[in-house]
Design a protein around this motif. Structure first.
Motif, short mmCIF file in Angstrom:
data_model
loop_
_atom_site.label_atom_id
_atom_site.label_comp_id
_atom_site.label_asym_id
_atom_site.label_seq_id
_atom_site.Cartn_x
_atom_site.Cartn_y
_atom_site.Cartn_z
N VAL A 138 53.14 30.01 37.12
CA VAL A 138 52.37 29.03 37.63
C VAL A 138 51.26 29.80 38.55
O VAL A 138 50.03 29.50 38.61
CB VAL A 138 53.30 28.12 38.63
N LEU A 139 51.50 30.70 39.11
CA LEU A 139 50.52 31.50 39.86
C LEU A 139 49.53 32.07 38.96
O LEU A 139 48.31 32.11 39.23
CB LEU A 139 51.43 32.53 40.72
N GLY A 140 50.10 32.80 37.80
CA GLY A 140 49.43 33.29 36.87
C GLY A 140 48.23 32.37 36.20
O GLY A 140 46.98 32.66 36.01
N LYS B 73 44.62 44.36 40.49
CA LYS B 73 43.77 44.56 41.94
C LYS B 73 43.47 43.12 42.52
O LYS B 73 43.67 42.83 43.52
CB LYS B 73 42.64 45.19 41.56
N ASN B 74 42.90 42.26 41.54
CA ASN B 74 42.41 40.96 41.96
C ASN B 74 43.64 39.97 42.22
O ASN B 74 43.48 39.06 43.32
CB ASN B 74 41.28 40.29 41.15
N TYR B 75 44.55 40.04 41.42
CA TYR B 75 45.55 39.33 41.60
C TYR B 75 46.41 39.46 43.18
O TYR B 75 46.85 38.35 43.59
CB TYR B 75 46.42 39.32 40.61
N ALA C 25 53.55 36.55 35.53
CA ALA C 25 52.15 35.99 36.21
C ALA C 25 51.26 36.43 34.97
O ALA C 25 50.32 35.74 34.70
CB ALA C 25 51.97 36.60 37.53
N ALA C 26 51.33 37.47 34.42
CA ALA C 26 50.27 38.02 33.41
C ALA C 26 50.53 37.13 32.31
O ALA C 26 49.38 36.56 31.59
CB ALA C 26 50.92 39.37 32.89
N LEU C 27 51.59 36.59 31.63
CA LEU C 27 51.80 35.57 30.55
C LEU C 27 51.16 34.45 30.96
O LEU C 27 50.45 33.88 30.09
CB LEU C 27 53.07 35.59 30.18
N GLY C 28 51.55 33.81 32.40
CA GLY C 28 50.89 32.58 32.61
C GLY C 28 49.29 32.77 32.57
O GLY C 28 48.79 31.87 31.98
N TYR D 31 42.05 37.39 20.70
CA TYR D 31 42.08 37.52 22.16
C TYR D 31 42.87 38.87 22.64
O TYR D 31 43.96 39.30 22.43
CB TYR D 31 42.89 36.44 22.78
N ASP D 32 41.86 39.37 23.65
CA ASP D 32 42.43 40.70 24.24
C ASP D 32 42.86 40.31 25.57
O ASP D 32 42.02 40.25 26.56
CB ASP D 32 41.42 41.79 24.22
N GLY D 33 44.43 40.13 25.85
CA GLY D 33 44.39 39.64 27.05
C GLY D 33 45.24 40.66 28.00
O GLY D 33 45.42 41.74 27.53
N ILE D 34 45.82 40.39 28.88
CA ILE D 34 46.54 41.43 29.76
C ILE D 34 47.66 41.88 29.37
O ILE D 34 48.19 43.02 29.50
CB ILE D 34 46.89 40.79 31.28
#
Length: 385
Positions: A56-58, A300-302, A314-317, A348-351
């Motif tokens: 959820v947070l992600g 860093k930003n998260y 969180a990264a997957l979300g 897509y290049d994601g986290i």
């Protein structure tokens, strides 16, 4: 005159009926003004509540990074509609129905394969595209044209961990899994099947336990008696913390291995007991030690936003929410069929890595193996699919 009015009235009623039919069949008709509603289908409570809230947070963070989307030259604000599926298959169906009723055009979630499988037909019948974060069981997307995911699948991570064990010279494995949990039983079986097919390897013990069980001494004692080289524990991190401590207490010497559900275990285990995890390894979707600038910027930003570093979920979300937004934009429409087609063609290049979807709407992506030592995790290997 009366005859004329009757004709006009009938015509109006026919138009209203046709408009009503259009509304029930087209998710685009639910769009009002300049707002697009996107559902967050996650467990905020129940057995998987902690992990679900990480997703959820992600998703919330992704919504802050990209709060709006432009469709055919018009900018729409993305409004998240959150529901709690309570880590329960029955409650998951009700939560999914609530999202449909609220007029969402897309859905993010869920943490937990069981609830995702349970709600899948609801989203499919409503023709609402959904994308899961960490629901790794193959059944989530199989046969459902509206369900996608950003995580790798259990057959893949089961094979990854079996291959790693074999490459390290381990020939005997014990497996412990949770009864009734689609993630745990599925991953356990995929690991066992892959391991047993490798030269000279065998599964010497399989133990099961029930939901909310906290005393694992009996199955751990039995596992120890089988004298395995590795003990594969494909369960979520809350149970991993308990099992690891009790395994140490009964004298299990086997190397502990696990799947992506382990992420977060170090926060769940007491500092005085953390050494029982030394040398343990598990499969994950990304490493916080990655040199990728996007990953480090995200971390860093998260962290600045929420006061703690993001974990895998969180990264997957984040990736799931970001990809859905991108698919809506690429579709150039709020029509569900257009969004689904755009998602199929998305690269897509994601986290959590580079992703394209296969014919079953599953991502083709890599996995990483992480090792725990001294209360910290370190990157070990990267596995390509």
């Amino acid at each position: 005159m009366k005859k004329f009015l009757s004709i006009v009235l009938c015509a109006c009623m026919l138009c209203a009926m046709l408009a009503g039919c259009g509304s029930s069949n087209s998710p685009a008709a639910a769009v009002e003004g300049d707002v697009l509603k996107v559902g967050i289908f996650e467990p905020a409570t129940g057995e998987n509540g902690a992990g679900g809230m990480q997703e959820v947070l992600g998703a919330r963070y992704a919504n802050q990074v990209v709060p709006s989307v432009t469709v055919n030259g018009k900018e729409y604000k993305i409004e998240l509609v959150e529901v709690d599926n309570q880590s329960d298959k029955t409650a998951a169906v009700t939560a999914a129905q609530n999202l449909v009723s609220s007029g969402v055009i897309a859905v993010i979630g869920s943490y937990g394969s069981g609830v995702s499988i349970a709600a899948g037909s609801t989203f499919e019948q409503a023709k609402i595209p959904a994308i899961g974060g960490s629901c790794t069981n193959p059944q989530v997307t199989l046969g459902n044209d509206y369900y996608f995911r950003v995580c790798f699948l259990d057959p893949f991570q089961g094979t990854v961990m079996a291959s790693y064990a074999n490459n390290e010279g381990c020939k005997k494995a014990a497996v412990i899994m949770q009864n009734g949990d689609d993630y745990s039983t599925g991953l356990a079986n995929y690991f066992a099947d892959a391991f047993a097919k490798m030269d000279g390897c065998e599964v010497v013990y399989t133990g099961t336990y029930n939901t909310n069980e906290t005393d694992f001494n009996a199955i751990l004692t039995a596992a120890k008696a089988a004298d395995p080289d590795v003990l594969f524990i494909p369960v979520y991190y809350e149970d991993v913390a308990l099992i690891a401590v009790q395994a140490s207490e009964v004298g299990v010497k086997a190397k502990l291995l696990g799947g992506d559900g382990w992420d977060g275990v170090l926060k769940k285990i007491d500092a005085s007991s953390v050494s029982c995890l030394d040398g343990a390894l598990y499969c994950s979707h990304y490493s916080s030690q990655s040199s990728d600038e996007r990953v480090q910027t995200f971390i860093k930003n998260y962290t600045e936003k929420f006061g703690e570093a993001p974990n895998t979920f969180a990264a997957l979300g984040y990736d799931a929410a970001y990809m859905m937004t991108k698919a809506i934009e690429n579709a150039g429409s709020t029509d569900s069929a257009a969004i689904v087609e755009a998602m199929k063609n998305l690269e897509y290049d994601g986290i959590t890595g580079h992703m394209v979807f296969d014919e079953n709407r599953n991502p083709i992506k890599s996995a990483v193996i992480l090792e725990i030592n001294g209360g910290a995790e370190s990157f070990v290997e990267n596995y390509e699919k």
